[in-house]
Design an enzyme around this catalytic site. Structure first.
Site, PDB file in Angstrom:
ATOM      1  N   LYS A  28     -30.411 -78.191   1.238  1.00 45.73           N
ATOM      2  CA  LYS A  28     -30.035 -76.815   1.591  1.00 45.73           C
ATOM      3  C   LYS A  28     -31.171 -76.121   2.343  1.00 45.73           C
ATOM      4  O   LYS A  28     -30.938 -75.482   3.368  1.00 45.73           O
ATOM      5  CB  LYS A  28     -29.673 -76.049   0.316  1.00 45.73           C
ATOM      6  CG  LYS A  28     -29.204 -74.626   0.534  1.00 45.73           C
ATOM      7  CD  LYS A  28     -28.252 -74.176  -0.553  1.00 45.73           C
ATOM      8  CE  LYS A  28     -28.925 -73.988  -1.898  1.00 45.73           C
ATOM      9  NZ  LYS A  28     -29.778 -72.785  -1.954  1.00 45.73           N
ATOM     10  N   ARG A 129     -30.631 -58.707  -5.669  1.00 48.73           N
ATOM     11  CA  ARG A 129     -31.939 -59.379  -5.637  1.00 48.73           C
ATOM     12  C   ARG A 129     -32.969 -58.597  -4.818  1.00 48.73           C
ATOM     13  O   ARG A 129     -32.621 -57.910  -3.857  1.00 48.73           O
ATOM     14  CB  ARG A 129     -31.761 -60.813  -5.095  1.00 48.73           C
ATOM     15  CG  ARG A 129     -30.856 -61.623  -6.010  1.00 48.73           C
ATOM     16  CD  ARG A 129     -30.631 -63.021  -5.509  1.00 48.73           C
ATOM     17  NE  ARG A 129     -31.841 -63.822  -5.537  1.00 48.73           N
ATOM     18  CZ  ARG A 129     -31.910 -65.062  -5.066  1.00 48.73           C
ATOM     19  NH1 ARG A 129     -30.842 -65.626  -4.506  1.00 48.73           N
ATOM     20  NH2 ARG A 129     -33.028 -65.736  -5.142  1.00 48.73           N
ATOM     21  N   GLN A 176     -39.616 -68.679   0.464  1.00 49.99           N
ATOM     22  CA  GLN A 176     -38.806 -67.775   1.287  1.00 49.99           C
ATOM     23  C   GLN A 176     -39.691 -66.704   1.915  1.00 49.99           C
ATOM     24  O   GLN A 176     -39.539 -66.375   3.099  1.00 49.99           O
ATOM     25  CB  GLN A 176     -37.706 -67.134   0.444  1.00 49.99           C
ATOM     26  CG  GLN A 176     -36.662 -68.139  -0.033  1.00 49.99           C
ATOM     27  CD  GLN A 176     -35.658 -67.548  -0.989  1.00 49.99           C
ATOM     28  OE1 GLN A 176     -35.727 -66.374  -1.331  1.00 49.99           O
ATOM     29  NE2 GLN A 176     -34.715 -68.366  -1.439  1.00 49.99           N
ATOM     30  N   ASP A 326     -36.068 -74.645  -8.784  1.00 51.93           N
ATOM     31  CA  ASP A 326     -34.605 -74.624  -8.912  1.00 51.93           C
ATOM     32  C   ASP A 326     -34.098 -75.574  -9.991  1.00 51.93           C
ATOM     33  O   ASP A 326     -32.891 -75.602 -10.270  1.00 51.93           O
ATOM     34  CB  ASP A 326     -33.964 -74.991  -7.569  1.00 51.93           C
ATOM     35  CG  ASP A 326     -34.168 -73.885  -6.540  1.00 51.93           C
ATOM     36  OD1 ASP A 326     -34.363 -72.720  -6.942  1.00 51.93           O
ATOM     37  OD2 ASP A 326     -34.139 -74.195  -5.331  1.00 51.93           O
ATOM     38  N   LYS A 353     -33.599 -65.139  -9.429  1.00 51.68           N
ATOM     39  CA  LYS A 353     -32.814 -66.087  -8.612  1.00 51.68           C
ATOM     40  C   LYS A 353     -31.380 -65.557  -8.497  1.00 51.68           C
ATOM     41  O   LYS A 353     -31.147 -64.376  -8.686  1.00 51.68           O
ATOM     42  CB  LYS A 353     -32.863 -67.480  -9.252  1.00 51.68           C
ATOM     43  CG  LYS A 353     -34.256 -68.083  -9.251  1.00 51.68           C
ATOM     44  CD  LYS A 353     -34.730 -68.355  -7.843  1.00 51.68           C
ATOM     45  CE  LYS A 353     -36.139 -68.889  -7.806  1.00 51.68           C
ATOM     46  NZ  LYS A 353     -36.634 -69.008  -6.429  1.00 51.68           N
TER      47      LYS A 353
HETATM   48  C1  S3P Z   1     -36.080 -71.842  -1.097  1.00 54.07           C
HETATM   49  C2  S3P Z   1     -37.111 -71.321  -1.834  1.00 54.07           C
HETATM   50  C3  S3P Z   1     -37.014 -71.049  -3.274  1.00 54.07           C
HETATM   51  C4  S3P Z   1     -35.791 -71.694  -3.911  1.00 54.07           C
HETATM   52  C5  S3P Z   1     -34.560 -71.541  -3.063  1.00 54.07           C
HETATM   53  C6  S3P Z   1     -34.785 -72.189  -1.708  1.00 54.07           C
HETATM   54  C7  S3P Z   1     -36.281 -72.075   0.344  1.00 54.07           C
HETATM   55  O1  S3P Z   1     -36.927 -69.644  -3.468  1.00 54.07           O
HETATM   56  O2  S3P Z   1     -35.549 -71.133  -5.189  1.00 54.07           O
HETATM   57  O3  S3P Z   1     -33.451 -72.149  -3.688  1.00 54.07           O
HETATM   58  O4  S3P Z   1     -35.459 -72.777   0.961  1.00 54.07           O
HETATM   59  O5  S3P Z   1     -37.276 -71.575   0.883  1.00 54.07           O
HETATM   60  P1  S3P Z   1     -38.250 -68.724  -3.592  1.00 54.07           P
HETATM   61  O6  S3P Z   1     -38.909 -68.681  -2.287  1.00 54.07           O
HETATM   62  O7  S3P Z   1     -37.719 -67.376  -4.003  1.00 54.07           O
HETATM   63  O8  S3P Z   1     -39.061 -69.367  -4.669  1.00 54.07           O
END
Ligand code: S3P
Length: 449
Positions: A28, A129, A176, A326, A353
């Site tokens: 993903k 969120r 993120q 995750d 989350k």
């Molecule tokens: C992700 C970062 C994670 C993860 C999310 C996907 C990404 O979140 O929990 O499912 O693709 O950068 P966070 O950056 O909030 O830790």
């Protein structure tokens, strides 16, 4: 505004041994990034193995709204005709990112250094969120955000066409946030720097390099330092998306707890920013062999042969949290079938989350007869042993795909069946979950079957 479809109650019950091969769908995180970077390159990026989950489809639609052409050619085969760095156009409509925190936060970064306004919304989960973690650093570039209280969606981000490059130390371990800053930095002159205390998933950095940007990564006293040289020419790529280790976690953990199981899960990422769960499972006594190590789509991968195992509880080190953030919901299920307690610390990010995952897992596991202690930053599961989880409950999923899949896996080895009130969010990340798990021998049913 984005809705969330009709709830789909699902039930899972004790099954015979799981056998066979679990080919899980594309990653993903990498799928989102392939669409976004493809949209920022000039010319045609070809993607294979794209995850066709709702989260990623929403990002594809957003790239179209910003001026890129996104075309599906066949299962997982897509192309993106990008507009070039700085080439996005103002979208005519609100950008709806559905359930996806990754989608909305990365796209906010990508548009922040363009001189137009974008309004973002999402479903009931996403609109709760926190977005301040992204809009704060984007303000340093010169972008302004106005959202609901607590910097929540719907939110309008007014980007800047005279951005200043930024040096930013992330206050929370978040790929993120890091990625939003880097994506904004692409269209800022000079060098954009992100420093993170602990390394989080590094797909943005890897893919930026693949598209031709200059990205330097260094270990410094403060942690992990990433320097991006802005306004590069991004060259379209052929991106082969590897399988998602976070989705692989569900069949892997199911095989560990269902007696007599032996399955093969091909192409699971061994990227050290993603594989914390697998290290943890091995420490718990899991019988996993890592076969045929190789590189796929720029990521180190191996085929995992997984056999039902007698597991023991352990303490999961907090510094491992970012590499398995995750996977705590499904780990807490595995921990319920282990002997002794499993202590997970340094996990307060789980509270922001798709839902508060500590709370959701604790409530559901308790309803299934498992004792769970929680603090703001930790969760301890008191293992019931291989046959000791009672089940017999309906667990709330709070519009969270991973909570839904975790309790359905739990039901495969508990004494009584386990239901979830709504399995529909599974489509955001693992649309073939039910079919794939049934193919291995799981007994899952959805309302309407
Ligand atoms: C992700 C970062 C994670 C993860 C999310 C996907 C990404 O979140 O929990 O499912 O693709 O950068 P966070 O950056 O909030 O830790």
């Amino acid at each position: 505004m984005s809705g969330h479809g009709t709830p789909i109650p699902m039930t899972s019950q004790k099954c015979g041994p799981l056998k066979g091969t679990a080919n899980v769908p594309g990653d993903k995180s990498i799928s989102h990034r392939a669409l976004i970077l493809g949209a920022m390159a000039v010319g045609e990026t070809k993607i294979t193995g794209l995850l066709e989950g709702q989260d990623v489809l929403d990002t594809g639609r957003a790239m179209q709204a910003l001026g890129a052409e996104v075309v599906r050619h066949g299962a997982g085969e897509w192309s993106v005709h990008g507009v070039g760095v700085g080439g996005f156009r103002e979208p005519e409509q609100v950008i709806d990112c559905g359930n996806s925190g990754t989608g909305v936060r990365l796209i906010m970064g990508a548009v922040a250094t363009h001189g137009f306004a974008t309004t973002f919304t999402g479903d009931a989960s996403l609109n709760k969120r926190p977005m301040g973690r992204v809009t704060d650093p984007l303000a340093l570039f010169g972008a302004q955000a106005v959202g609901r209280s607590g910097e929540r969606l719907p939110l309008t981000l007014v980007g800047t066409d005279t951005p200043t490059p930024v040096e930013y130390a992330t206050p929370v371990p978040s790929a993120q946030v890091k990625s939003a800053v880097l994506l904004a930095g692409i269209n800022a002159p000079g060098k954009t720097v992100v420093v993170e205390k602990e390394a989080t998933r590094d797909h943005t950095e890897r893919m930026l390099r693949g598209f031709g940007a200059e990205v330097v990564v260094e270990e410094v006293a403060e942690g992990h330092k990433i320097t991006l040289t802005g306004q590069p020419e991004l060259t379209p790529q052929e991106v082969a998306v590897p399988r998602d280790p976070s989705s692989a976690a569900f069949p892997v953990c199911a095989a560990l707890i269902v007696e007599g199981s032996e399955i093969l899960v091909p192409g699971v990422s061994q990227n050290t920013t993603r594989n914390g769960l697998y290290t943890t499972l091995v420490e718990m006594g899991a019988d996993i062999t890592f076969e045929n190590p190789r590189e796929e789509g720029g990521e180190p991968v191996a085929d995992l042969r997984v056999r039902h195992s007698q597991l023991k509880g352990i303490e999961v080190p907090p510094e491992r949290a970012a590499s398995m953030i995750d996977e705590y919901p499904i780990l807490s299920v595995v921990a319920a079938f282990a002997e002794g307690k499993t202590v997970m610390t340094g996990v307060k990010e789980l509270r922001v989350k798709e839902c508060d995952r500590i709370d959701a897992m604790a409530r559901g596991l308790e309803a299934c007869g498992v004792t769970v202690d929680e603090t703001e930053d930790s969760m301890t599961v008191h293992g019931c042993g291989p046959d000791g989880v009672a089940g017999g409950a309906t667990c709330a999923t709070f519009i969270d795909h991973r909570i839904a899949m975790s309790f359905l896996v739990c039901g495969m080895a508990s004494q009584e069946p386990i239901s979830v009130d709504d399995g529909s969010p599974i489509a955001t990340s693992f649309p073939v979950f039910e079919k794939l798990m049934r193919g291995l021998g799981a007994q899952i049913s959805s309302q309407g079957d």
